[in-house]
Structure formats: structure tokens, C-alpha cells
Design an enzyme around this catalytic site. Sequence first.
Site, mmCIF file in Angstrom:
data_model
loop_
_atom_site.group_PDB
_atom_site.id
_atom_site.type_symbol
_atom_site.label_atom_id
_atom_site.label_comp_id
_atom_site.label_asym_id
_atom_site.label_seq_id
_atom_site.Cartn_x
_atom_site.Cartn_y
_atom_site.Cartn_z
ATOM 1 N N SER A 68 0.841 -1.203 0.000
ATOM 2 C CA SER A 68 0.000 0.000 0.000
ATOM 3 C C SER A 68 0.870 1.244 0.000
ATOM 4 O O SER A 68 2.098 1.173 0.190
ATOM 5 C CB SER A 68 -0.928 0.019 1.226
ATOM 6 O OG SER A 68 -0.177 0.127 2.424
ATOM 7 N N ASP A 112 6.790 -9.803 8.753
ATOM 8 C CA ASP A 112 7.094 -8.601 9.523
ATOM 9 C C ASP A 112 8.526 -8.182 9.192
ATOM 10 O O ASP A 112 9.439 -9.012 9.203
ATOM 11 C CB ASP A 112 6.958 -8.906 11.021
ATOM 12 C CG ASP A 112 7.023 -7.666 11.886
ATOM 13 O OD1 ASP A 112 7.919 -6.827 11.657
ATOM 14 O OD2 ASP A 112 6.192 -7.531 12.804
ATOM 15 N N VAL A 113 8.729 -6.920 8.899
ATOM 16 C CA VAL A 113 10.045 -6.446 8.483
ATOM 17 C C VAL A 113 11.092 -6.624 9.588
ATOM 18 O O VAL A 113 12.299 -6.620 9.320
ATOM 19 C CB VAL A 113 9.954 -4.972 8.037
ATOM 20 C CG1 VAL A 113 9.819 -4.033 9.224
ATOM 21 C CG2 VAL A 113 11.142 -4.588 7.178
ATOM 22 N N SER A 199 11.008 10.788 7.146
ATOM 23 C CA SER A 199 9.886 11.728 7.174
ATOM 24 C C SER A 199 10.437 13.089 7.565
ATOM 25 O O SER A 199 11.478 13.188 8.232
ATOM 26 C CB SER A 199 8.845 11.289 8.202
ATOM 27 O OG SER A 199 7.932 12.343 8.489
ATOM 28 N N TYR A 212 7.836 8.930 16.857
ATOM 29 C CA TYR A 212 7.910 8.923 15.397
ATOM 30 C C TYR A 212 9.118 9.730 14.908
ATOM 31 O O TYR A 212 9.850 9.295 14.004
ATOM 32 C CB TYR A 212 6.621 9.514 14.824
ATOM 33 C CG TYR A 212 6.496 9.400 13.322
ATOM 34 C CD1 TYR A 212 6.447 8.160 12.696
ATOM 35 C CD2 TYR A 212 6.416 10.544 12.532
ATOM 36 C CE1 TYR A 212 6.328 8.059 11.314
ATOM 37 C CE2 TYR A 212 6.287 10.455 11.156
ATOM 38 C CZ TYR A 212 6.245 9.209 10.551
ATOM 39 O OH TYR A 212 6.133 9.114 9.187
ATOM 40 N N THR A 247 -1.590 9.207 1.748
ATOM 41 C CA THR A 247 -1.362 7.764 1.882
ATOM 42 C C THR A 247 -2.312 7.207 2.945
ATOM 43 O O THR A 247 -2.964 7.965 3.668
ATOM 44 C CB THR A 247 0.092 7.478 2.297
ATOM 45 O OG1 THR A 247 0.317 8.013 3.615
ATOM 46 C CG2 THR A 247 1.083 8.118 1.320
#
Length: 306
Positions: A68, A112-113, A199, A212, A247
Site C-alpha cells: 500500500s 514482519d520487516v 519523514s 515517530y 497515503t
Amino acid sequence: MMAVERGEASPKGSRKPSSQTSENAQKVLAAFIDRRKPYIWMLNAFGFERRVIVDVQGISAVISGGASGLGLSAARRLATRGVFVVLLDLPASRGEDMARELGAAARFVPGDVRDEAAVEEAVAAAAAVAPLRVAVACAGTATAHKTVGRNGPAPIDGFADTLTINVVGTFNLIRLAAAEMAKLDPVGGERGVVVATASIAAYDGQRGQAAYAAAKGGIVAMTLPVARDLAPLKIRMMTVAPGIFDTPILDGLTPAQVATLREQVPHPARLGAADEFAALVEHIVDNPMLNGETIRIDAAVRLGTK
């Protein structure tokens, strides 16, 4: 990925006739306009040289978070270039449907990464079809808690999970994909490239984004040392730091909240499109001088305090 083919150099201290200069300028313009050309003309200290773009058709790529959003858009971009893409995403994702949509050029590997075995399976699946020369790490998660809020201190589990999924998961893919790339013969002077996703929160973290921002800041911080580690192997490492993009991560927001975010963007005054992120990833793959750096793609937005 590019190889260099030297063109004729101008004699030292001499000037080319204006007609020749005009002809070279036309070549530069034509090469940029017609993206199907396998080369671009570039000016160096000795004159113009032709840089031949190595065709990525016939290689493979692993994309975490590929079911996605940004990861899926990157997968679509690369697949249209003839790259076999392996989508690594959670079992509950739409990875199977997305791989089916992409057709024979894609395969979904659930996992899962953070799981070494799952990432190894994805890397092996890609390498079994074609030489693995590209890895794009898009898997991530976000949580929002003030360091001390109305209910007391932020939950430490949420903080730890955010760092583990984003930082450890990204590094897990990078190290395993790069180890596979290291087995290959160089093409156009390099073996491959890995691209991570950070980000702008790494630089402009807002209230409640301690976890984050720390996670994305960790990805930015690892970019240069990883690039230096991989340089002797002729493997590049780059990071992209998106701004406010349209997104699935915005699905939990109300229309009013999304509108508030959109109003913060100077120009173009809108949310970023996932394909614009993918276009930058594609350029990173093509351009061998991009290494060891983080590129912001954010339309000049700088996040406020909240």
C-alpha cells in the site's frame, strides 16, 4: 544506475563555434524531453560527455511495506520499467491482491520487516527470479503520545515498537538485501542501491511525535554511515523524507484534520501524491551520484509545533 561513455573533449583553452554549442544544447534538451533515450548529455570540465543509463529491465527489487501507499507506488513504478518486484508486507495486508494486480512482474511475501527469516525469504524470492539490485524500505508505523499527557507518562511499549518497526525493520532489510547484492558482478560501476523512507518529522517533529520523530531521525542518521559501509561493495544508500502525502496513514484523520494539514503546504498547496515519491525513488535508482544523503520531498512545508 549509469555507465559513462566519454564524448569528444574540447581542446584546452579553446571555444567551440556557436553552432556546435547550439547543437550540444539541443542534445541536452532532447535527452531530457525524451525519457526513452538510453543516455543523457552532461557538461563537464572538458566538454560534453554522454552518460549511458543502464537499463534496469531484468533485475529484481524487494520493497517492504509494498502492499500500500508509498511502497506500492514504488513497486508499480519499478515494475513498469521491467523490474521484478517482491512486495514484503504483513499477512493481513492486501499484498496478495496487489501482486496479482501487478501480474507476472510481482510476488507477495507475507512477513514482519523485523523478522529476519521473513526478510530473508523476500530477498531469496527476488534473487531467484533475477539479480537483486534494488531494495526500498517503506514499512513503518506511527504513534502519537505526549511525553507526559493527561494520563501520565507516554507508554514505553508504543515508543519501543515505533523505533523497532521503523529503525530496526529498515536496517534489517538494508543489511540482508545488501548482502545479496554484494554477490553480484557490478553493472555500470555498481552492484545495487538501497532506499530508506524517513519523514520530515525527523527534522520538524511536532507535539506528541517524540517516538515517530526519533524513529525517522534514526533512519536519517544511519544513512551516511551505511553508505560508507557499503561503498567498498559499490552499493549505494539513500533516504527519502516525505512531507504530507496522501497515503493510508491519513485514513484515521477527519476531513477537517486533513484540510488543516493541506493548508500548511506552501507550493504546490496540496498533499503529495504517492507516485511523486515513487518518481524520486526511480531517479535515485538511475542516478549513481546520489549516495549517502536524505532528500526532503515536501513542497517547502515546515511543520509547526502542533
